[in-house]
Design a protein around this motif. Sequence first.
Motif, mmCIF file in Angstrom:
data_model
loop_
_atom_site.group_PDB
_atom_site.id
_atom_site.type_symbol
_atom_site.label_atom_id
_atom_site.label_comp_id
_atom_site.label_asym_id
_atom_site.label_seq_id
_atom_site.Cartn_x
_atom_site.Cartn_y
_atom_site.Cartn_z
ATOM 1 N N PHE A 40 46.041 -30.839 -8.225
ATOM 2 C CA PHE A 40 45.724 -31.186 -6.830
ATOM 3 C C PHE A 40 45.992 -29.887 -5.952
ATOM 4 O O PHE A 40 46.500 -28.759 -6.410
ATOM 5 C CB PHE A 40 46.269 -32.217 -6.239
ATOM 6 C CG PHE A 40 48.032 -32.162 -6.219
ATOM 7 C CD1 PHE A 40 48.928 -32.371 -7.026
ATOM 8 C CD2 PHE A 40 48.467 -31.615 -4.969
ATOM 9 C CE1 PHE A 40 50.079 -31.763 -7.197
ATOM 10 C CE2 PHE A 40 49.832 -31.236 -4.732
ATOM 11 C CZ PHE A 40 50.816 -31.528 -5.889
ATOM 12 N N ASP A 41 45.333 -29.980 -5.069
ATOM 13 C CA ASP A 41 45.356 -28.769 -3.832
ATOM 14 C C ASP A 41 45.414 -29.503 -2.274
ATOM 15 O O ASP A 41 46.439 -29.718 -1.985
ATOM 16 C CB ASP A 41 44.301 -27.846 -3.977
ATOM 17 C CG ASP A 41 44.327 -26.845 -2.991
ATOM 18 O OD1 ASP A 41 45.221 -26.305 -2.689
ATOM 19 O OD2 ASP A 41 43.401 -25.787 -3.039
ATOM 20 N N CYS A 42 44.297 -29.990 -1.887
ATOM 21 C CA CYS A 42 44.351 -30.249 -0.284
ATOM 22 C C CYS A 42 44.925 -31.638 -0.055
ATOM 23 O O CYS A 42 45.381 -31.854 1.029
ATOM 24 C CB CYS A 42 42.891 -30.288 0.141
ATOM 25 S SG CYS A 42 42.009 -31.805 -0.486
ATOM 26 N N GLN A 43 45.090 -32.599 -1.184
ATOM 27 C CA GLN A 43 45.551 -33.838 -0.773
ATOM 28 C C GLN A 43 44.676 -34.751 0.184
ATOM 29 O O GLN A 43 45.512 -35.706 0.767
ATOM 30 C CB GLN A 43 47.190 -33.958 -0.762
ATOM 31 C CG GLN A 43 47.764 -33.086 -1.618
ATOM 32 C CD GLN A 43 49.291 -33.201 -1.535
ATOM 33 O OE1 GLN A 43 49.949 -34.254 -1.728
ATOM 34 N NE2 GLN A 43 49.962 -32.012 -1.391
ATOM 35 N N ASP A 44 43.675 -34.267 0.606
ATOM 36 C CA ASP A 44 43.156 -34.942 1.589
ATOM 37 C C ASP A 44 41.565 -34.947 1.378
ATOM 38 O O ASP A 44 40.648 -35.305 2.292
ATOM 39 C CB ASP A 44 43.252 -33.975 2.889
ATOM 40 C CG ASP A 44 42.690 -34.516 4.085
ATOM 41 O OD1 ASP A 44 42.943 -35.836 4.203
ATOM 42 O OD2 ASP A 44 42.110 -34.328 5.151
ATOM 43 N N GLY A 45 41.207 -35.430 0.041
ATOM 44 C CA GLY A 45 39.823 -35.679 -0.013
ATOM 45 C C GLY A 45 38.695 -34.533 0.152
ATOM 46 O O GLY A 45 37.519 -34.651 0.201
ATOM 47 N N GLU A 46 39.193 -32.999 0.261
ATOM 48 C CA GLU A 46 38.400 -32.208 0.712
ATOM 49 C C GLU A 46 38.010 -31.363 -0.415
ATOM 50 O O GLU A 46 36.735 -30.886 -0.525
ATOM 51 C CB GLU A 46 39.018 -31.430 1.907
ATOM 52 C CG GLU A 46 39.197 -32.059 2.973
ATOM 53 C CD GLU A 46 38.193 -32.353 4.087
ATOM 54 O OE1 GLU A 46 36.925 -31.826 3.732
ATOM 55 O OE2 GLU A 46 38.264 -33.173 4.921
ATOM 56 N N CYS A 47 38.675 -30.884 -1.449
ATOM 57 C CA CYS A 47 38.721 -29.863 -2.455
ATOM 58 C C CYS A 47 37.949 -30.348 -3.820
ATOM 59 O O CYS A 47 37.474 -29.373 -4.607
ATOM 60 C CB CYS A 47 39.750 -29.187 -2.628
ATOM 61 S SG CYS A 47 41.206 -30.249 -3.376
ATOM 62 N N GLY A 48 38.014 -31.565 -4.076
ATOM 63 C CA GLY A 48 37.750 -32.169 -5.480
ATOM 64 C C GLY A 48 38.653 -31.727 -6.836
ATOM 65 O O GLY A 48 38.521 -32.010 -8.010
ATOM 66 N N THR A 49 39.925 -31.086 -6.380
ATOM 67 C CA THR A 49 40.663 -30.526 -7.211
ATOM 68 C C THR A 49 41.293 -31.654 -8.315
ATOM 69 O O THR A 49 41.559 -31.677 -9.345
ATOM 70 C CB THR A 49 41.788 -29.605 -6.816
ATOM 71 O OG1 THR A 49 41.290 -28.498 -6.163
ATOM 72 C CG2 THR A 49 42.780 -28.983 -7.908
ATOM 73 N N CYS A 50 41.371 -32.730 -7.607
ATOM 74 C CA CYS A 50 42.429 -33.941 -8.350
ATOM 75 C C CYS A 50 41.508 -34.684 -8.777
ATOM 76 O O CYS A 50 41.790 -36.169 -9.106
ATOM 77 C CB CYS A 50 43.174 -34.523 -7.300
ATOM 78 S SG CYS A 50 42.411 -35.673 -5.807
ATOM 79 N N VAL A 51 40.229 -34.453 -9.231
ATOM 80 C CA VAL A 51 39.126 -35.386 -9.858
ATOM 81 C C VAL A 51 39.763 -35.948 -11.094
ATOM 82 O O VAL A 51 40.248 -35.470 -11.976
ATOM 83 C CB VAL A 51 37.766 -34.808 -10.005
ATOM 84 C CG1 VAL A 51 37.845 -33.704 -11.277
ATOM 85 C CG2 VAL A 51 36.820 -35.683 -10.340
ATOM 86 N N ALA A 102 41.801 -38.741 -6.999
ATOM 87 C CA ALA A 102 43.480 -39.137 -7.126
ATOM 88 C C ALA A 102 44.024 -39.129 -5.716
ATOM 89 O O ALA A 102 44.850 -40.048 -5.620
ATOM 90 C CB ALA A 102 44.130 -38.385 -8.301
ATOM 91 N N CYS A 103 43.625 -38.166 -4.827
ATOM 92 C CA CYS A 103 44.290 -38.316 -3.628
ATOM 93 C C CYS A 103 43.598 -39.405 -2.769
ATOM 94 O O CYS A 103 44.014 -39.562 -1.658
ATOM 95 C CB CYS A 103 44.391 -36.942 -2.720
ATOM 96 S SG CYS A 103 42.481 -36.300 -2.550
ATOM 97 N N GLN A 104 42.641 -40.235 -3.301
ATOM 98 C CA GLN A 104 41.840 -41.028 -2.204
ATOM 99 C C GLN A 104 41.767 -42.023 -2.901
ATOM 100 O O GLN A 104 41.756 -43.382 -1.918
ATOM 101 C CB GLN A 104 40.316 -40.552 -2.083
ATOM 102 C CG GLN A 104 40.239 -39.201 -1.508
ATOM 103 C CD GLN A 104 40.837 -38.966 -0.298
ATOM 104 O OE1 GLN A 104 40.291 -39.733 0.931
ATOM 105 N NE2 GLN A 104 41.644 -38.375 0.269
HETATM 106 FE FE1 FES Z 1 41.919 -32.046 -2.658
HETATM 107 FE FE2 FES Z 1 42.169 -34.506 -3.841
HETATM 108 S S1 FES Z 1 43.514 -32.608 -3.729
HETATM 109 S S2 FES Z 1 40.269 -33.736 -3.155
#
Ligand code: FES
Length: 123
Positions: A40-51, A102-104
Amino acid sequence: MPKIIFQHPDFDEIEIYVPAASHKRTILSLAKEFKVPINFDCQDGECGTCVIHVTDADGNPTKMGVNMTEKEKAVLQEIGKMSRAELERIIVDDLPGEWRLACQMITRDEDIRVTYERMPEDQ
Ligand code: FES
């Protein structure tokens, strides 16, 4: 009590039961609590890292309909996990999306299997 099975091709499955007090939490929040190394990265649904890829516990599509924010839909399209046509189909037919962030994604009263990308070693 719904069950979440976290799965990664290189590691043993991690199975957790979501207590009632933890309903309405994100998959990422629970993964962090139970030391599941989801990337994960942003934890705010912006980056897509937590797909993550989400199915029911047996690997079939989940039963519950689509429940994504506009931000999540946009990011999943940007990172190539969902085409515009697929998105329209799941909205019109109220089908579950197999790819989520995952963060959303909020836990629901359904057993699920989550396949995740692992966090890099240096994080
Ligand atoms: Fe960036 Fe989920 S951590 S979209």
